[in-house]
Design a protein around this motif. Structure first.
Motif, PDB file in Angstrom:
ATOM      1  N   ARG A   1      63.368 146.429 -51.090  1.00  0.00           N
ATOM      2  CA  ARG A   1      64.757 146.896 -51.016  1.00  0.00           C
ATOM      3  C   ARG A   1      65.124 147.727 -52.244  1.00  0.00           C
ATOM      4  NH1 ARG A   1      65.624 141.635 -49.073  1.00  0.00           N
ATOM      5  NH2 ARG A   1      66.418 140.999 -51.105  1.00  0.00           N
ATOM      6  N   ARG A   2      64.646 147.334 -53.418  1.00  0.00           N
ATOM      7  CA  ARG A   2      64.927 148.097 -54.642  1.00  0.00           C
ATOM      8  C   ARG A   2      64.309 149.489 -54.562  1.00  0.00           C
ATOM      9  NH1 ARG A   2      64.580 144.484 -60.010  1.00  0.00           N
ATOM     10  NH2 ARG A   2      65.227 146.492 -60.840  1.00  0.00           N
ATOM     11  N   ILE A   3      63.078 149.568 -54.047  1.00  0.00           N
ATOM     12  CA  ILE A   3      62.389 150.855 -53.903  1.00  0.00           C
ATOM     13  C   ILE A   3      63.166 151.752 -52.936  1.00  0.00           C
ATOM     14  CG2 ILE A   3      60.319 151.968 -52.982  1.00  0.00           C
ATOM     15  CD1 ILE A   3      58.754 149.464 -54.010  1.00  0.00           C
ATOM     16  N   GLU A   4      63.500 151.213 -51.778  1.00  0.00           N
ATOM     17  CA  GLU A   4      64.213 152.002 -50.773  1.00  0.00           C
ATOM     18  C   GLU A   4      65.584 152.436 -51.288  1.00  0.00           C
ATOM     19  OE1 GLU A   4      64.004 149.311 -47.474  1.00  0.00           O
ATOM     20  OE2 GLU A   4      61.982 149.974 -46.944  1.00  0.00           O
ATOM     21  N   HIS A   5      66.270 151.545 -51.971  1.00  0.00           N
ATOM     22  CA  HIS A   5      67.580 151.890 -52.536  1.00  0.00           C
ATOM     23  C   HIS A   5      67.441 153.005 -53.571  1.00  0.00           C
ATOM     24  CE1 HIS A   5      71.647 151.417 -54.018  1.00  0.00           C
ATOM     25  NE2 HIS A   5      71.162 151.342 -55.241  1.00  0.00           N
ATOM     26  N   PHE A   6      66.437 152.894 -54.428  1.00  0.00           N
ATOM     27  CA  PHE A   6      66.218 153.919 -55.452  1.00  0.00           C
ATOM     28  C   PHE A   6      65.972 155.282 -54.810  1.00  0.00           C
ATOM     29  CE2 PHE A   6      63.275 156.534 -57.893  1.00  0.00           C
ATOM     30  CZ  PHE A   6      63.999 156.701 -59.064  1.00  0.00           C
ATOM     31  N   MET A   7      65.086 155.343 -53.810  1.00  0.00           N
ATOM     32  CA  MET A   7      64.780 156.622 -53.168  1.00  0.00           C
ATOM     33  C   MET A   7      66.009 157.199 -52.470  1.00  0.00           C
ATOM     34  SD  MET A   7      60.842 156.291 -51.799  1.00  0.00           S
ATOM     35  CE  MET A   7      61.131 154.924 -50.705  1.00  0.00           C
ATOM     36  N   ASN A   8      66.768 156.371 -51.770  1.00  0.00           N
ATOM     37  CA  ASN A   8      67.973 156.852 -51.078  1.00  0.00           C
ATOM     38  C   ASN A   8      69.011 157.357 -52.069  1.00  0.00           C
ATOM     39  OD1 ASN A   8      66.928 156.264 -48.548  1.00  0.00           O
ATOM     40  ND2 ASN A   8      67.767 154.195 -48.549  1.00  0.00           N
ATOM     41  N   THR A   9      69.224 156.632 -53.134  1.00  0.00           N
ATOM     42  CA  THR A   9      70.190 157.027 -54.164  1.00  0.00           C
ATOM     43  C   THR A   9      69.754 158.298 -54.842  1.00  0.00           C
ATOM     44  OG1 THR A   9      70.783 154.710 -54.523  1.00  0.00           O
ATOM     45  CG2 THR A   9      71.378 156.264 -56.260  1.00  0.00           C
ATOM     46  N   TYR A  10      68.476 158.416 -55.137  1.00  0.00           N
ATOM     47  CA  TYR A  10      67.948 159.615 -55.794  1.00  0.00           C
ATOM     48  C   TYR A  10      68.153 160.839 -54.918  1.00  0.00           C
ATOM     49  CZ  TYR A  10      64.869 162.412 -58.750  1.00  0.00           C
ATOM     50  OH  TYR A  10      64.363 163.368 -59.591  1.00  0.00           O
ATOM     51  N   ARG A  11      67.843 160.704 -53.638  1.00  0.00           N
ATOM     52  CA  ARG A  11      68.017 161.830 -52.696  1.00  0.00           C
ATOM     53  C   ARG A  11      69.483 162.260 -52.628  1.00  0.00           C
ATOM     54  NH1 ARG A  11      64.500 158.568 -49.158  1.00  0.00           N
ATOM     55  NH2 ARG A  11      62.427 159.487 -49.257  1.00  0.00           N
ATOM     56  N   ARG A  12      70.378 161.288 -52.542  1.00  0.00           N
ATOM     57  CA  ARG A  12      71.816 161.607 -52.486  1.00  0.00           C
ATOM     58  C   ARG A  12      72.289 162.268 -53.766  1.00  0.00           C
ATOM     59  NH1 ARG A  12      72.378 156.548 -49.781  1.00  0.00           N
ATOM     60  NH2 ARG A  12      72.918 155.591 -51.762  1.00  0.00           N
ATOM     61  N   SER A  13      71.751 161.825 -54.897  1.00  0.00           N
ATOM     62  CA  SER A  13      72.223 162.350 -56.179  1.00  0.00           C
ATOM     63  C   SER A  13      71.866 163.826 -56.377  1.00  0.00           C
ATOM     64  CB  SER A  13      71.678 161.519 -57.342  1.00  0.00           C
ATOM     65  OG  SER A  13      70.312 161.788 -57.560  1.00  0.00           O
ATOM     66  N   ILE A  14      70.807 164.284 -55.706  1.00  0.00           N
ATOM     67  CA  ILE A  14      70.451 165.695 -55.839  1.00  0.00           C
ATOM     68  C   ILE A  14      70.821 166.492 -54.592  1.00  0.00           C
ATOM     69  CG2 ILE A  14      68.615 165.247 -57.507  1.00  0.00           C
ATOM     70  CD1 ILE A  14      66.657 165.852 -55.216  1.00  0.00           C
ATOM     71  N   GLY A  15      71.491 165.817 -53.673  1.00  0.00           N
ATOM     72  CA  GLY A  15      72.005 166.507 -52.488  1.00  0.00           C
ATOM     73  C   GLY A  15      70.976 166.847 -51.447  1.00  0.00           C
ATOM     74  N   GLN A  16      69.998 165.985 -51.269  1.00  0.00           N
ATOM     75  CA  GLN A  16      68.981 166.275 -50.248  1.00  0.00           C
ATOM     76  C   GLN A  16      68.994 165.252 -49.154  1.00  0.00           C
ATOM     77  OE1 GLN A  16      64.917 166.411 -51.563  1.00  0.00           O
ATOM     78  NE2 GLN A  16      64.510 168.068 -50.171  1.00  0.00           N
TER      79      GLN A  16
END
Length: 61
Positions: A46-61
């Protein structure tokens, strides 16, 4: 199929495996261990998936 998703994420965003592991799970060996067959628990997954989702949102992808 978590590892292929991580590998694609690393390529897409040009992130080093050690940086990824450190940033998402405080474990710089995470990706290397996954490549060797380590199966993460639900909490780490869950931490991995949350990190990837948050990272994608933070750069607008």
């Amino acid at each position: 199929m978590l590892l292929p998703t991580i590998e694609r994420f690393l390529r897409d965003f040009n992130i080093a495996p050690t940086r990824f592991g450190r940033d998402c799970a405080r474990d710089p060996r995470l990706v290397f261990d996954l490549r060797l067959g380590r199966e993460p628990g639900d909490r780490v997954r869950r931490r991995i998936e949350h990190f990837m989702n948050t990272y994608r949102r933070s750069i607008g992808q």
